[in-house]
Design an enzyme around this catalytic site. Structure first.
Site, PDB file in Angstrom:
ATOM      1  N   LYS A 186      -6.963  -5.014 -10.500  1.00 37.60           N
ATOM      2  CA  LYS A 186      -5.941  -6.258 -10.674  1.00 37.60           C
ATOM      3  C   LYS A 186      -6.365  -6.926  -9.225  1.00 37.60           C
ATOM      4  O   LYS A 186      -5.418  -6.653  -8.141  1.00 37.60           O
ATOM      5  CB  LYS A 186      -5.095  -5.635 -10.679  1.00 37.60           C
ATOM      6  CG  LYS A 186      -3.675  -6.743 -11.048  1.00 37.60           C
ATOM      7  CD  LYS A 186      -2.200  -6.577 -10.804  1.00 37.60           C
ATOM      8  CE  LYS A 186      -2.110  -6.943  -9.551  1.00 37.60           C
ATOM      9  NZ  LYS A 186      -1.795  -8.074  -8.848  1.00 37.60           N
ATOM     10  N   GLU A 226      -1.920   0.670   2.053  1.00 39.42           N
ATOM     11  CA  GLU A 226      -3.005  -0.172   3.396  1.00 39.42           C
ATOM     12  C   GLU A 226      -2.123  -1.519   3.264  1.00 39.42           C
ATOM     13  O   GLU A 226      -1.750  -2.368   2.551  1.00 39.42           O
ATOM     14  CB  GLU A 226      -3.873  -1.178   3.349  1.00 39.42           C
ATOM     15  CG  GLU A 226      -4.885  -0.782   4.798  1.00 39.42           C
ATOM     16  CD  GLU A 226      -4.453  -2.896   5.142  1.00 39.42           C
ATOM     17  OE1 GLU A 226      -3.211  -3.050   5.863  1.00 39.42           O
ATOM     18  OE2 GLU A 226      -5.398  -3.631   4.598  1.00 39.42           O
ATOM     19  N   CYS A 235      -3.248  -8.609   7.694  1.00 40.01           N
ATOM     20  CA  CYS A 235      -2.567  -7.993   7.426  1.00 40.01           C
ATOM     21  C   CYS A 235      -2.381  -7.618   9.244  1.00 40.01           C
ATOM     22  O   CYS A 235      -1.084  -6.257   9.818  1.00 40.01           O
ATOM     23  CB  CYS A 235      -2.456  -6.547   6.791  1.00 40.01           C
ATOM     24  SG  CYS A 235      -4.461  -6.313   6.340  1.00 40.01           S
ATOM     25  N   GLU A 273       7.601  -8.156   9.278  1.00 40.88           N
ATOM     26  CA  GLU A 273       6.104  -8.735   9.080  1.00 40.88           C
ATOM     27  C   GLU A 273       6.496 -10.124   8.789  1.00 40.88           C
ATOM     28  O   GLU A 273       6.448 -10.711   7.512  1.00 40.88           O
ATOM     29  CB  GLU A 273       5.486  -8.656   8.433  1.00 40.88           C
ATOM     30  CG  GLU A 273       3.465  -8.635   8.291  1.00 40.88           C
ATOM     31  CD  GLU A 273       2.855  -8.032   7.069  1.00 40.88           C
ATOM     32  OE1 GLU A 273       3.705  -7.517   5.956  1.00 40.88           O
ATOM     33  OE2 GLU A 273       1.707  -7.600   7.462  1.00 40.88           O
TER      34      GLU A 273
HETATM   35  P1  ADP Z   1       2.684 -10.124  -0.725  1.00 38.06           P
HETATM   36  O1  ADP Z   1       3.945  -9.676  -0.225  1.00 38.06           O
HETATM   37  O2  ADP Z   1       0.992  -9.965   0.554  1.00 38.06           O
HETATM   38  O3  ADP Z   1       1.896 -11.252  -1.509  1.00 38.06           O
HETATM   39  P2  ADP Z   1       2.394  -8.023  -1.902  1.00 38.06           P
HETATM   40  O4  ADP Z   1       2.359  -6.916  -2.017  1.00 38.06           O
HETATM   41  O5  ADP Z   1       3.605  -8.311  -3.315  1.00 38.06           O
HETATM   42  O6  ADP Z   1       1.768  -8.656  -0.984  1.00 38.06           O
HETATM   43  O7  ADP Z   1       1.118  -8.060  -3.277  1.00 38.06           O
HETATM   44  C1  ADP Z   1       0.103  -6.996  -2.656  1.00 38.06           C
HETATM   45  C2  ADP Z   1      -0.603  -6.422  -4.340  1.00 38.06           C
HETATM   46  O8  ADP Z   1       0.429  -6.138  -5.016  1.00 38.06           O
HETATM   47  C3  ADP Z   1      -1.002  -8.043  -6.234  1.00 38.06           C
HETATM   48  O9  ADP Z   1      -1.822  -7.702  -5.929  1.00 38.06           O
HETATM   49  C4  ADP Z   1       0.056  -7.755  -6.509  1.00 38.06           C
HETATM   50  O10 ADP Z   1      -0.080  -8.638  -7.679  1.00 38.06           O
HETATM   51  C5  ADP Z   1       0.579  -6.301  -6.381  1.00 38.06           C
HETATM   52  N1  ADP Z   1       2.443  -6.240  -6.742  1.00 38.06           N
HETATM   53  C6  ADP Z   1       2.623  -6.896  -6.181  1.00 38.06           C
HETATM   54  N2  ADP Z   1       4.454  -6.428  -6.732  1.00 38.06           N
HETATM   55  C7  ADP Z   1       4.288  -5.075  -7.105  1.00 38.06           C
HETATM   56  C8  ADP Z   1       5.020  -4.154  -8.654  1.00 38.06           C
HETATM   57  N3  ADP Z   1       6.669  -4.361  -8.091  1.00 38.06           N
HETATM   58  N4  ADP Z   1       4.315  -2.971  -8.339  1.00 38.06           N
HETATM   59  C9  ADP Z   1       3.230  -3.040  -8.488  1.00 38.06           C
HETATM   60  N5  ADP Z   1       2.309  -4.100  -8.206  1.00 38.06           N
HETATM   61  C10 ADP Z   1       2.789  -5.088  -7.677  1.00 38.06           C
END
Ligand code: ADP
Ligand code: MG
Length: 498
Positions: free
Chosen positions: A192, A268, A302, A401
């Protein structure tokens, strides 16, 4: 070719790109079950590039079914290792053949400079696939030094269905770090991509089909985190999650696992990595490194060195040099090969970065340079390289961060103090120290609680070097053969002669 003609060629090629926008499930490109799509927006212009299939629970169910079927059939894990290796290498060759196009997809989708996408991300991605492909027929299992009257085997077996949930800052590299080792271990994979940058992953799926990776072995479900991401996290038939992203969302995956089938979770997550410069360091090299460790990839890394911990006696010299590097960085159109810093990935992230700059000012930190948007007329989300001095360890800009081009300078006195301040964080992903004294270097390497502590360089590790975190930066390692530990389980078999 002159730079400007390379620029016009990039513009022309970008314009002519044909995007794959459908999900890749069971070897076919398909619309989402709901028929819904979402816009993939380019941060270079703020405009939509393409409408992409918006996968949610129903699509995840289909992808897991396809992945499970492929796994159970043994089409991949029981394929002769040399044949599996050949298919992975063919896939890597296709990535190389289309490297410029793949680089352009990431540039357009998430705003990084073409210089880095083509010059760094693509070679790393291809190397990662080749390196792991080569490992397929070179990693041996074990026989235990047990009782001589028996033979005890330890075999490494694939887990089954692995879901890789990745971020948008290095769309192809993060894909490679997870997908390559998960596949060479014999698993089926569902990827994904982040909703901000789905396009290159779908192109990679086309190349998987072209390379002959069997259907269902590799699937891509573009979609949002709370829907598609959560559905993967909670699915009873997903065996393993490999996640890179925020600490906040990483914790959700632990919860999803606990509330579903106790799938293995590898995280990670975030960082607030210290870049330490001691009084005896090579100041020019250290300061140049300090600048690039935080401004590379717009600070959207990161492991970025976001906390500059510099000895009081050399602080002014270091900061002068870091500032001059920062001010020399060319923020421009990511398609221009001369551009060194591109656009912030989206409006939300732009607001977050600008918000933190305000937080820093309000807390009383001194703005040394930057601190504002740039190239506003483009409609894109550009921010100038930003440096704060006089940052106290208690300030939010020293603790949280930001994920943008913002450096916080903290003053320390000597190696012990540097270790103490370096460890004053919930994170532990990365660190570096600059010193010409081996004793001080060793003290910092031993003392700092992080997945990497480098000496006289910031980024040391190629594909042979494990990458991952201590503390709330997560657990599990990407890259190196240690990555296989995440995607395999050990099976022991004690054999006694009858
Ligand atoms: P960033 O803040 O760097 O965008 P995220 O942790 O929000 O990082 O996103 C990293 C990945 O996790 C993306 O593929 C995003 O779609 C997914 N993601 C974000 N929110 C959720 C959630 N509530 N449940 C599962 N996956 C999520
Ligand atoms: Mg995008």
């Amino acid at each position: 070719m002159t730079a400007s003609s390379a620029y016009s060629e990039n513009l022309a090629k970008a314009k002519a790109l044909d995007f794959q926008t459908r999900a890749y499930i069971g070897g076919k490109f398909v619309d989402s079950v709901s028929g819904k799509t979402f816009d993939s927006i380019s941060p270079i212009t703020g405009k939509a590039l393409a409408s992409v299939a918006e996968c949610d629970e129903a699509d995840v169910d289909r992808a897991v079914e396809a992945a499970r079927k492929a796994f159970d059939s043994g089409v991949w894990r029981n394929m002769a290792p040399a044949r599996r290796k050949a298919l992975m290498l063919k896939w890597a060759d296709l990535m190389e053949k289309h490297a410029h196009e793949l680089a352009l997809l990431d540039v357009l989708d998430m705003g990084k400079p073409i210089k880095d996408a083509y010059g760094a991300d693509l070679p790393s991605t291809i190397t990662c696939f080749r390196w792991f492909a080569e490992a397929i027929d070179k990693v041996y299992d074990e026989i235990c030094p047990s009782d001589p009257g028996r033979i005890v085997l330890v075999m490494r077996e694939p887990l089954g269905v692995v879901a890789c949930i990745i971020p948008w800052n290095f769309p192809l590299m993060m894909m490679a770090w997870k997908v390559a080792p998960a596949l060479i271990a014999g698993n089926s994979v569902i990827l994904k991509p982040a909703e901000q940058s789905p396009l290159s992953a779908l192109r990679i799926a086309e190349l998987a089909a072209e390379a002959g990776i069997p259907e269902g072995v590799f699937n891509v479900v573009p979609g949002f985190g709370p829907t598609a991401g959560q559905a993967l996290g909670r699915h009873p038939d997903v065996d393993c999650i490999a996640f890179t992203g925020s600490t906040e969302v990483g914790k959700l995956f632990l919860k999803y696992s606990a509330e579903s089938n106790m799938k293995a979770v590898n995280l990670e997550c975030g960082g607030k990595s210290p870049h330490i410069i001691l009084d005896d360091a090579n100041i020019d090299a250290a300061a140049t490194s300090a600048a690039w460790a935080v401004f590379y990839n717009q600070g959207e890394v990161c492991s970025a060195g976001t906390r500059l911990l510099v000895d009081a006696s050399v602080k002014d010299r270091v900061l002068d040099k870091v500032k001059s590097v920062a001010e020399s960085i060319v923020v421009g159109d990511p398609l221009d090969p001369d551009t060194q810093m591109g656009a912030i990935v989206d409006q939300t992230q732009l607001d977050r970065v600008l918000g933190y700059i305000e937080v820093g000012k309000e807390a009383g930190a001194r703005l040394v340079c930057g601190g504002e948007r740039s190239r506003r007329d483009s409609g894109g989300y550009f921010v100038k390289p930003t440096i704060f001095d006089g940052v106290d360890p208690s300030m939010r800009i020293a603790r949280e961060e930001i994920f943008g081009p913002v450096l916080s300078t903290l003053t320390i006195k000597g190696a012990d103090d540097a270790v103490r301040v370096a460890n004053d964080t919930i994170y532990g992903l990365y660190a570096a120290v600059w010193t010409t004294d081996i004793n001080k270097a060793f003290k910092v390497v031993r003392g700092v609680r992080a997945g990497a502590v480098n000496v006289n360089t910031y980024s040391g590790g190629d594909i042979t070097t494990p990458f991952g975190g201590f503390k709330q930066s997560g657990f599990g390692r990407d890259k190196s053969l240690h990555a296989l530990e995440k995607y395999t389980a050990l099976k022991a078999s004690c054999i006694v002669l009858a």
